[in-house]
Design a protein around this motif. Structure first.
Motif, mmCIF file in Angstrom:
data_model
loop_
_atom_site.group_PDB
_atom_site.id
_atom_site.type_symbol
_atom_site.label_atom_id
_atom_site.label_comp_id
_atom_site.label_asym_id
_atom_site.label_seq_id
_atom_site.Cartn_x
_atom_site.Cartn_y
_atom_site.Cartn_z
ATOM 1 N N MET A 50 0.843 -1.181 0.000
ATOM 2 C CA MET A 50 0.000 0.000 0.000
ATOM 3 C C MET A 50 0.880 1.234 0.000
ATOM 4 O O MET A 50 1.771 1.375 0.824
ATOM 5 C CB MET A 50 -0.897 -0.029 1.234
ATOM 6 C CG MET A 50 -1.816 1.119 1.329
ATOM 7 S SD MET A 50 -2.964 0.788 2.679
ATOM 8 C CE MET A 50 -3.471 2.399 3.019
ATOM 9 N N GLN A 51 0.625 2.119 -0.898
ATOM 10 C CA GLN A 51 1.415 3.335 -1.020
ATOM 11 C C GLN A 51 0.675 4.493 -0.380
ATOM 12 O O GLN A 51 -0.516 4.676 -0.602
ATOM 13 C CB GLN A 51 1.684 3.634 -2.497
ATOM 14 C CG GLN A 51 2.583 4.812 -2.707
ATOM 15 C CD GLN A 51 2.874 5.030 -4.184
ATOM 16 O OE1 GLN A 51 2.339 4.336 -5.039
ATOM 17 N NE2 GLN A 51 3.702 5.990 -4.473
ATOM 18 N N THR A 52 1.380 5.250 0.442
ATOM 19 C CA THR A 52 0.770 6.422 1.055
ATOM 20 C C THR A 52 1.201 7.652 0.290
ATOM 21 O O THR A 52 2.330 7.740 -0.189
ATOM 22 C CB THR A 52 1.183 6.567 2.531
ATOM 23 O OG1 THR A 52 2.592 6.691 2.598
ATOM 24 C CG2 THR A 52 0.705 5.375 3.341
ATOM 25 N N GLU A 53 0.287 8.577 0.185
ATOM 26 C CA GLU A 53 0.605 9.826 -0.487
ATOM 27 C C GLU A 53 1.033 10.854 0.551
ATOM 28 O O GLU A 53 0.488 10.907 1.638
ATOM 29 C CB GLU A 53 -0.623 10.363 -1.219
ATOM 30 C CG GLU A 53 -0.999 9.541 -2.413
ATOM 31 C CD GLU A 53 -2.150 10.172 -3.176
ATOM 32 O OE1 GLU A 53 -2.202 11.418 -3.260
ATOM 33 O OE2 GLU A 53 -2.990 9.413 -3.662
ATOM 34 N N SER A 54 2.003 11.632 0.195
ATOM 35 C CA SER A 54 2.403 12.720 1.078
ATOM 36 C C SER A 54 2.105 14.034 0.380
ATOM 37 O O SER A 54 2.192 14.140 -0.840
ATOM 38 C CB SER A 54 3.882 12.623 1.452
ATOM 39 O OG SER A 54 4.679 12.769 0.306
ATOM 40 N N TRP A 55 1.738 14.996 1.156
ATOM 41 C CA TRP A 55 1.400 16.311 0.625
ATOM 42 C C TRP A 55 2.446 17.291 1.118
ATOM 43 O O TRP A 55 2.633 17.450 2.309
ATOM 44 C CB TRP A 55 0.010 16.705 1.117
ATOM 45 C CG TRP A 55 -0.472 18.016 0.585
ATOM 46 C CD1 TRP A 55 -0.824 18.298 -0.688
ATOM 47 C CD2 TRP A 55 -0.687 19.217 1.335
ATOM 48 N NE1 TRP A 55 -1.253 19.584 -0.791
ATOM 49 C CE2 TRP A 55 -1.168 20.184 0.436
ATOM 50 C CE3 TRP A 55 -0.514 19.576 2.661
ATOM 51 C CZ2 TRP A 55 -1.489 21.471 0.826
ATOM 52 C CZ3 TRP A 55 -0.836 20.860 3.038
ATOM 53 C CH2 TRP A 55 -1.314 21.789 2.123
ATOM 54 N N HIS A 56 3.126 17.916 0.195
ATOM 55 C CA HIS A 56 4.143 18.907 0.545
ATOM 56 C C HIS A 56 3.577 20.279 0.229
ATOM 57 O O HIS A 56 3.343 20.612 -0.925
ATOM 58 C CB HIS A 56 5.434 18.664 -0.239
ATOM 59 C CG HIS A 56 6.050 17.333 0.060
ATOM 60 N ND1 HIS A 56 6.727 17.087 1.221
ATOM 61 C CD2 HIS A 56 6.067 16.176 -0.632
ATOM 62 C CE1 HIS A 56 7.153 15.843 1.238
ATOM 63 N NE2 HIS A 56 6.754 15.256 0.114
ATOM 64 N N SER A 57 3.370 21.052 1.264
ATOM 65 C CA SER A 57 2.775 22.366 1.073
ATOM 66 C C SER A 57 3.860 23.408 0.849
ATOM 67 O O SER A 57 4.980 23.276 1.333
ATOM 68 C CB SER A 57 1.935 22.738 2.284
ATOM 69 O OG SER A 57 2.736 22.847 3.425
ATOM 70 N N PRO A 58 3.506 24.470 0.139
ATOM 71 C CA PRO A 58 4.442 25.591 0.010
ATOM 72 C C PRO A 58 4.701 26.213 1.381
ATOM 73 O O PRO A 58 3.889 26.069 2.301
ATOM 74 C CB PRO A 58 3.699 26.576 -0.891
ATOM 75 C CG PRO A 58 2.557 25.824 -1.491
ATOM 76 C CD PRO A 58 2.267 24.676 -0.581
ATOM 77 N N VAL A 59 5.803 26.924 1.509
ATOM 78 C CA VAL A 59 6.119 27.600 2.768
ATOM 79 C C VAL A 59 4.975 28.528 3.131
ATOM 80 O O VAL A 59 4.522 29.332 2.322
ATOM 81 C CB VAL A 59 7.437 28.409 2.651
ATOM 82 C CG1 VAL A 59 7.668 29.253 3.883
ATOM 83 C CG2 VAL A 59 8.601 27.476 2.395
ATOM 84 N N GLY A 60 4.482 28.374 4.363
ATOM 85 C CA GLY A 60 3.422 29.234 4.865
ATOM 86 C C GLY A 60 2.025 28.682 4.719
ATOM 87 O O GLY A 60 1.085 29.249 5.261
#
Length: 154
Positions: free
Chosen positions: A1-11
């Motif tokens: 099972m692959q988990t997704e990661s969310w990388h948000s912009p700074v702030g």
């Protein structure tokens, strides 16, 4: 099972919209800094009459409510719901004071945090504003220590 990661912009946060933080060190005690923050600086910076130190108290200017105190640890932190004059929505604004453990002479770290901003442009405009305000505050303290007058920023 692959988990997704969310990388948000700074702030950008997951739950509070866009946010910003600005920190500076002042060569004064936390108690002295708090007195000036509550009595002079915050009213001037936020364009309000005063900053009550009681949760739930309104922030007023000319009889109109412009926000509320939502948290206060007297002498250390004040957290407000506040609508800046330049915006059409409410933000969360917080100032925290703590002892500057890095300074051999002692002093205070003042930290401004603002959240619930609507986008990167709004964040950048307020980040620039608070950076200028705190840089001018540090400069005024330096001039005062050097024997000149203090002309604190607005």
């Amino acid at each position: 099972m692959q988990t997704e990661s969310w990388h948000s912009p700074v702030g950008l946060t997951h739950d509070a919209g866009w946010e910003l933080d600005v920190l500076r060190s002042l060569p004064s005690s936390v108690a002295e800094t708090w007195k000036l923050l509550i009595a002079e600086w915050l009213p001037q910076w936020l364009g309000i009459d005063s900053v009550p130190q009681m949760v739930g108290a309104p922030l007023r200017r000319d009889g109109r409510v412009h926000g509320r105190v939502i948290g206060c640890h007297v002498g250390r932190r004040v957290r407000l719901r506040w609508t800046p004059d330049t915006l059409d929505h409410e933000t969360i604004f917080q100032v925290t004071l703590q002892e500057d453990l890095e300074s051999p002479e002692g002093g205070t770290v003042i930290a401004i945090h603002q959240e619930r901003l609507l986008g990167p442009a709004e964040r950048q405009g307020l980040l620039d504003r608070w950076t200028q305000v705190l840089d001018a505050l540090v400069g005024a303290h330096e001039r005062e220590l050097a024997g000149g007058g203090a002309d604190l920023p607005g």
